[in-house]
Scaffold this active site. Structure first.
Site, PDB file in Angstrom:
ATOM      1  N   CYS A 247      25.206  74.857  61.167  1.00 42.74           N
ATOM      2  CA  CYS A 247      23.832  74.505  61.513  1.00 42.74           C
ATOM      3  C   CYS A 247      23.032  74.479  60.211  1.00 42.74           C
ATOM      4  CB  CYS A 247      23.257  75.461  62.552  1.00 42.74           C
ATOM      5  SG  CYS A 247      23.251  77.205  62.078  1.00 42.74           S
ATOM      6  N   GLN A 248      21.968  75.239  60.122  1.00 39.76           N
ATOM      7  CA  GLN A 248      21.221  75.361  58.871  1.00 39.76           C
ATOM      8  C   GLN A 248      21.679  76.584  58.082  1.00 39.76           C
ATOM      9  OE1 GLN A 248      18.988  73.249  57.595  1.00 39.76           O
ATOM     10  NE2 GLN A 248      18.169  74.466  55.900  1.00 39.76           N
ATOM     11  N   THR A 249      21.991  77.674  58.817  1.00 42.74           N
ATOM     12  CA  THR A 249      22.349  78.939  58.163  1.00 42.74           C
ATOM     13  C   THR A 249      23.482  79.677  58.874  1.00 42.74           C
ATOM     14  OG1 THR A 249      20.711  80.152  59.471  1.00 42.74           O
ATOM     15  CG2 THR A 249      19.966  79.256  57.340  1.00 42.74           C
ATOM     16  N   HIS A 250      24.193  79.008  59.770  1.00 38.29           N
ATOM     17  CA  HIS A 250      25.187  79.630  60.648  1.00 38.29           C
ATOM     18  C   HIS A 250      24.587  80.769  61.470  1.00 38.29           C
ATOM     19  CE1 HIS A 250      28.829  80.570  62.568  1.00 38.29           C
ATOM     20  NE2 HIS A 250      29.178  81.594  61.844  1.00 38.29           N
ATOM     21  N   HIS A 251      23.414  80.488  61.999  1.00 42.93           N
ATOM     22  CA  HIS A 251      22.797  81.346  63.010  1.00 42.93           C
ATOM     23  C   HIS A 251      22.976  80.680  64.371  1.00 42.93           C
ATOM     24  CE1 HIS A 251      18.711  82.445  65.059  1.00 42.93           C
ATOM     25  NE2 HIS A 251      19.726  82.969  65.689  1.00 42.93           N
ATOM     26  N   ARG A 252      22.388  79.488  64.513  1.00 44.53           N
ATOM     27  CA  ARG A 252      22.554  78.746  65.763  1.00 44.53           C
ATOM     28  C   ARG A 252      24.029  78.436  66.038  1.00 44.53           C
ATOM     29  NH1 ARG A 252      18.174  74.139  64.477  1.00 44.53           N
ATOM     30  NH2 ARG A 252      18.889  74.647  62.372  1.00 44.53           N
ATOM     31  N   SER A 253      24.752  78.072  64.994  1.00 44.19           N
ATOM     32  CA  SER A 253      26.173  77.748  65.173  1.00 44.19           C
ATOM     33  C   SER A 253      27.016  78.986  65.453  1.00 44.19           C
ATOM     34  CB  SER A 253      26.720  76.995  63.963  1.00 44.19           C
ATOM     35  OG  SER A 253      26.549  77.728  62.768  1.00 44.19           O
TER      36      SER A 253
END
Length: 288
Positions: A247-253
């Site tokens: 994702c942007q920071t591997h939070h959502r992903s």
């Protein structure tokens, strides 16, 4: 440079010993009422939310402990020393079953599941929907702050779940089989919304926004895994290929990673995500 670049990703074995499953808040509440034993319950939600009320017995784990920043990249895997200390402090490798949840539907809990894969924890259970589902069901909250119990920690980590920029770039250059999931919003995926020096996506990525996996209209639990699998099959012709989520920071992903693990897919996470890739002028991008 990673030694993984010397061979195809198809030749890499996942070598994951962690068993990841999911439990409903109804079933978890019954377990808790019966006396939950040999278990650690981790709350990955916001600190102020935890203070107001959390699942009984849950220990709060600040998400700052599971991320590392290096320049533009803000969601990298923590250092080996930091992860080993985290495992020691929270007793993560004590042999107990680790139950996970957060207050947003699974993003941070999913990232924590990824961390536990790296640590080689044996059994991990995601409490489906987390705090939102718990409150939706009307179960009681606790305001008692729990303290983690320390234990021995592993000496080595399994870094297979984490793919680095150089390796991913090599995979794309060699056109190796890969199922790449972009978990960001449609605007970010299409390059309309920009949160880095460049806008767009990693070439070849398919869009499956992280919230698509959950029931946003009710309790934020996961939708049917069979339905999710069917939706992924419309995006990827070969489900046996290795999956990589970002994702942007591997939070959502984090939720995308958890979703793939629950589906039994061979999945890794690109933790640098767009905060790294989108700020690197030497890697290719794709946009509409």
């Amino acid at each position: 440079m990673s030694h993984f670049l010397l061979r195809s990703i198809a030749s890499l074995e996942p070598n994951l010993k962690t068993q990841i499953s999911v439990i409903s808040v109804v079933d978890y509440y019954e377990l808790y009422q019966a006396g939950l034993k040999d278990a650690i319950v981790l709350d990955l939600g916001q600190a102020q939310t935890y203070s107001r009320g959390h699942l009984p017995g849950a220990v709060h784990l600040p998400v700052t402990r599971i991320v590392r920043q290096d320049g533009y990249a803000t969601g990298l895997m923590p250092s080996k020393a930091a992860l080993i200390e985290l495992a020691r402090e929270y007793g993560l490798c004590s042999g107990k079953t680790i139950y996970l949840y957060d207050d947003e539907g699974g993003g941070w809990a999913g990232r924590m599941a990824w961390i536990l894969d790296i640590l080689g924890v044996e059994k991990v259970v995601y409490i489906d929907g987390g705090l939102r589902a718990w409150m939706y069901a009307g179960y009681p909250l606790s305001s008692q702050r729990e303290v983690p119990e320390a234990s021995d920690a592993p000496e080595e980590l399994n870094t297979y779940p984490c793919i680095q920029l150089e390796e991913l770039q090599k995979v794309l250059e060699e056109n190796q089989p890969l199922n790449l999931i972009d978990a960001r919003s449609a605007g970010e995926y299409n390059g309309v919304r920009q949160f880095a020096q460049r806008a767009g996506r990693i070439p070849g990525a398919q869009h499956y926004e992280w919230t698509r996996a959950m029931r946003l209209d009710s309790d934020y639990t996961l939708r049917s895994l069979d339905v999710i699998r069917s939706e992924l099959q419309t995006l990827y012709s070969d489900m046996s290929n290795q999956f990589v989520v970002y994702c942007q920071t591997h939070h959502r992903s984090g939720l995308s990673y958890l979703m793939c693990r629950l589906l039994g897919l061979n999945v890794r996470a690109y933790a640098g995500s767009w905060s790294e890739w989108g700020n690197n002028a030497d890697v290719p991008i794709q946009n509409d």
